[in-house]
Design a protein around this motif. Structure first.
Motif, short mmCIF file in Angstrom:
data_model
loop_
_atom_site.label_atom_id
_atom_site.label_comp_id
_atom_site.label_asym_id
_atom_site.label_seq_id
_atom_site.Cartn_x
_atom_site.Cartn_y
_atom_site.Cartn_z
N GLU A 40 0.86 -1.19 0.00
CA GLU A 40 0.00 0.00 0.00
C GLU A 40 0.89 1.23 0.00
N ASN A 45 -3.53 0.40 -3.35
CA ASN A 45 -3.03 -0.96 -3.21
C ASN A 45 -2.44 -1.45 -4.53
N CYS A 88 -1.85 -9.99 2.17
CA CYS A 88 -1.66 -9.04 3.27
C CYS A 88 -0.48 -9.45 4.15
N LEU A 110 -2.52 -3.99 3.49
CA LEU A 110 -3.21 -3.30 2.42
C LEU A 110 -4.15 -2.25 3.00
N TYR A 124 -10.06 -9.56 1.89
CA TYR A 124 -8.66 -9.53 2.34
C TYR A 124 -8.42 -10.69 3.30
#
Length: 509
Positions: A40, A45, A88, A110, A124
């Motif tokens: 990020e 993202n 992530c 993220l 996510y």
């Protein structure tokens, strides 16, 4: 349609997304699952392909793919657009990336997203601003929960993702919470619809349907096909056949990886010999090559065993099918064909499960992998001795695992294989220093030596007493002929010229 791609560079990833968008133009549901690393930057993202270098923060815009590009690929779907990001994780580039602008923000995990396209969900593996865990096994807790929940027939995708969240929270001790962004309408949207119950007159026999699905998976011949079959039919005769096929595929993958590692070790040894490397480096390269060759031979044997077991099981199945075909009743004009295949196949014994590899071979493979990640310096001989146990303790310490060090196991082997690079720190012996991922001898200038702190220190030259005062005849002659110093001359003037005692005047009263 299911399209699987692995380890794609940036250009191939963009092509895959473009082809996928064309393929789902008339589809009701489009799903993209991405597993890897994401980053990020300034609230946006990006997904990181395998060829990204990211030496500077500005390289993110050139070498990665934005999440918006993935959302464009699923846009043509009519009913559901689903993007699942198992990305992530803790980003490895964040620590090494140079910052062109100090004000440019690079977040952890993220960033939160609000899809602008209707009927779109973005799932996510961990809530925005947090990172996900890889787990101790071959798959992460998030991946395991997805495979168990999303394939449930008739289960709405929102409820399935909710169950995934609960499973991951439970398996990680509430340290990881998956999160879903976006919204859907009021109707249930299952990814796997419930099959309509056929009428009694037209319904195919259950065993015949299972057999048909197994033969279809056998024709496709990859892991995804057999895993999907096992998700539908987790038990029974054909499930055991599918597990044997998966074991054969896994053995082939292990053999290919071991062969490639042996080839690279041989190239490294040849390179060091050509460059005239030191004996210590050559010995280490030879040891690495022997370990890689041992692992390759063990993988070849395991592959042959798995192939033989799968082939024998298929031969037994073909013989059973041929025997069952003889029990088909004749066809008459007023009676449909009747078959007894189900009863015969259901009575067949389950095929034997694949025999586990010998413990010595497992230990040898684990030792070879521990050497690769820098936790083991001995030879991969299959003897699980004290040095091997200490090396596994080091791996547990630096990898955050809790494996039992008393014996090598397949679970340990799988966990170490997931580590792409060194895990244990490089420790060099006295007189050596770190040079990248290896130890090299410290070279000091002439007159210097390596001290206990592994630093070059100047050598002190001390003269012996005999060297300070030479008593040889030639040295004595040189000293007699040497001119007198001023101090010596002054002392000589104080002496009487006759060479006797000095004259001392005195007076009597």
């Amino acid at each position: 349609m299911v399209d699987s791609r692995y380890d794609l560079p940036a250009l191939e990833t963009r092509r895959a997304l473009r082809d996928f968008a064309n393929a789902v133009r008339d589809a009701d549901i489009a799903v993209v699952y991405y597993a890897g690393h994401g980053i990020e930057v300034d609230g946006a993202n990006y997904l990181i392909p395998v060829d990204a270098k990211l030496e500077r923060d500005a390289d993110v815009y050139d070498e990665t793919l934005s999440l918006d590009r993935v959302l464009v690929a699923v846009d043509p779907a009519k009913q559901l657009r689903l993007v699942i990001l198992d990305a992530c994780r803790d980003n490895p580039f964040t620590r090494s990336m140079k910052r062109a602008l100090a004000s440019r923000g690079i977040g952890r995990g993220l960033a939160q997203i609000e899809p602008s396209i209707p009927n779109t969900l973005v799932a996510y593996s961990a809530k925005a601003g947090s990172t996900a865990q890889d787990g101790d096994g071959s798959n992460s807790p998030f991946t395991i929960a997805l495979s168990q929940r999303l394939t449930t027939p008739g289960l709405d995708v929102r409820r399935a993702l909710g169950f995934v969240r609960d499973d991951v929270l439970k398996s990680t001790g509430n340290r990881q919470e998956p999160f879903v962004y976006g919204s859907l309408g009021g109707e249930d949207v299952p990814l796997v619809p419930v099959k309509a119950a056929p009428s009694a007159s037209s319904a195919p026999p259950p065993q015949a349907e299972m057999r048909h699905d197994y033969e279809l998976a056998l024709q496709i011949g990859n892991k995804e096909a057999f895993n999907f079959f096992l998700a539908q039919y987790p038990d029974g005769y054909y499930a055991n056949l599918a597990k044997l096929q998966l074991a054969k595929i896994a053995a082939e993958e292990t053999r290919a990886a071991a062969t490639e590692k042996a080839r690279l070790a041989q190239q490294e040894q040849a390179r060091l010999a050509y460059e005239g490397a030191q004996q210590l480096q050559l010995a280490k390269a030879a040891s690495d090559l022997r370990a890689a060759e041992d692992a390759r031979v063990a993988a070849e044997k395991a592959k042959e065993t798995a192939q033989e077991q799968a082939a024998q099981a298929e031969q037994r199945r073909a013989a059973a099918d041929a025997a069952a075909a003889k029990n088909v009743a004749p066809v008459s004009p007023d009676r449909p064909r009747e078959t007894k295949v189900d009863a015969k196949i259901a009575a067949l014994p389950a095929p034997e499960a694949p025999a586990p590899p010998p413990q010595a071979e497992v230990a040898k493979l684990v030792q070879a992998e521990l050497r690769r990640v820098g936790c083991f310096t001995g030879s991969a001989n299959g003897e699980w001795d004290a040095a091997s146990r200490r090396s596994l303790e080091l791996f547990n310490q630096h990898a955050g695992t809790k494996f039992d060090v008393k014996a090598a196991s397949v679970d340990v082997l799988d966990a170490i294989k997931l580590k792409p690079a060194r895990v244990c720190p490089l420790i060099c012996a006295s007189g050596f220093k770190r040079d990248g991922d290896r130890c090299v001898r410290i070279a000091c200038a002439p007159g210097y030596f390596v001290n206990d702190d592994n630093e070059c220190e100047k050598r002190k030259v001390r003269q012996s007493p005999s060297a300070r005062y030479d008593r040889s005849p030639s040295a004595r002659q040189e000293r007699r002929e040497a001119p007198a110093t001023p101090k010596a001359e002054a002392s000589a003037g104080d002496k009487p010229k006759g060479g006797g005692m000095p004259f001392i005047p005195f007076f009597l009263p």
